[in-house]
Design an enzyme around this catalytic site. Sequence first.
Site, PDB file in Angstrom:
ATOM      1  N   ASP A   8      45.706  48.036  40.734  1.00 40.60           N
ATOM      2  CA  ASP A   8      44.524  48.021  41.587  1.00 40.60           C
ATOM      3  C   ASP A   8      44.613  49.218  42.529  1.00 40.60           C
ATOM      4  O   ASP A   8      45.617  49.379  43.240  1.00 40.60           O
ATOM      5  CB  ASP A   8      44.452  46.727  42.397  1.00 40.60           C
ATOM      6  N   ASP A 129      34.069  37.249  38.171  1.00 37.22           N
ATOM      7  CA  ASP A 129      34.930  36.868  39.288  1.00 37.22           C
ATOM      8  C   ASP A 129      34.368  35.606  39.923  1.00 37.22           C
ATOM      9  O   ASP A 129      33.205  35.580  40.346  1.00 37.22           O
ATOM     10  CB  ASP A 129      34.998  38.002  40.307  1.00 37.22           C
TER      11      ASP A 129
END
Length: 245
Positions: A8, A129
């Site tokens: 990330d 998500d």
Amino acid sequence: MILFPAIDLKDGQCVRLVKGEMASATVFNEDPAAQARAFEAAGFEWLHVVDLNGAFEGRSVNADAVERILATVSFPIQLGGGIRDMAGIEAWLSKGVNRVILGTVAVRDPELVHAACRAFPGRIVVGIDAKGGKVAVEGWAETSKLDVIDLARRFEDAGVAAIVHTDIDRDGILSGLNIEATLALARAVSIPVIASGGLASLDDIRRLLEPDAAILEGAISGRALYDGRLDPAEALALIAEAAAC
């Protein structure tokens, strides 16, 4: 079962968040390319990369870091975060990214997902998500009223290569995967599903190798790999042993 190590990116560095909160970022490596190289050397078959700044800003922000990763490793990469138009999709695929992950745009402009799948068969992933079973967008900053399974079903016949299902409430806190919700999604659609959010230990790997989880394409691991709770060699050996049976 594919175990995807995660990188990330925030401000050019490898970080991990807690429940998607940018203020909670912990830097684990200032050199994303070196981290990618370490994952490849460990024997992983794929790499999962997310441009966190891009997810919030709606455009690719950490492009330099991603390009350094692409120049450093040879294993396939799937990339998400801030990719919201056909030009961005095409640009990243032409630069060597194997699969592009579309999240917010899958909610805002589902026809773009369909068009991208037609243009680039097998190379488009939808990122869903989830927060309390509802779809979150804009880098997890907003929660919609849309149900996870309802969104996934919109792409049933689109040709999507996979769905990455992330449980935001578990992401980065090492509480274990939300295997029940992920399997419910996988049973509801024919698209391969990848579990994400909360993978903490070899126990999670063992759970993913149980017969009912065979419908999953794999799972993503982040913090557990970075802080040493999940040993790559042990995890990959367990997966290889199960595949050989």
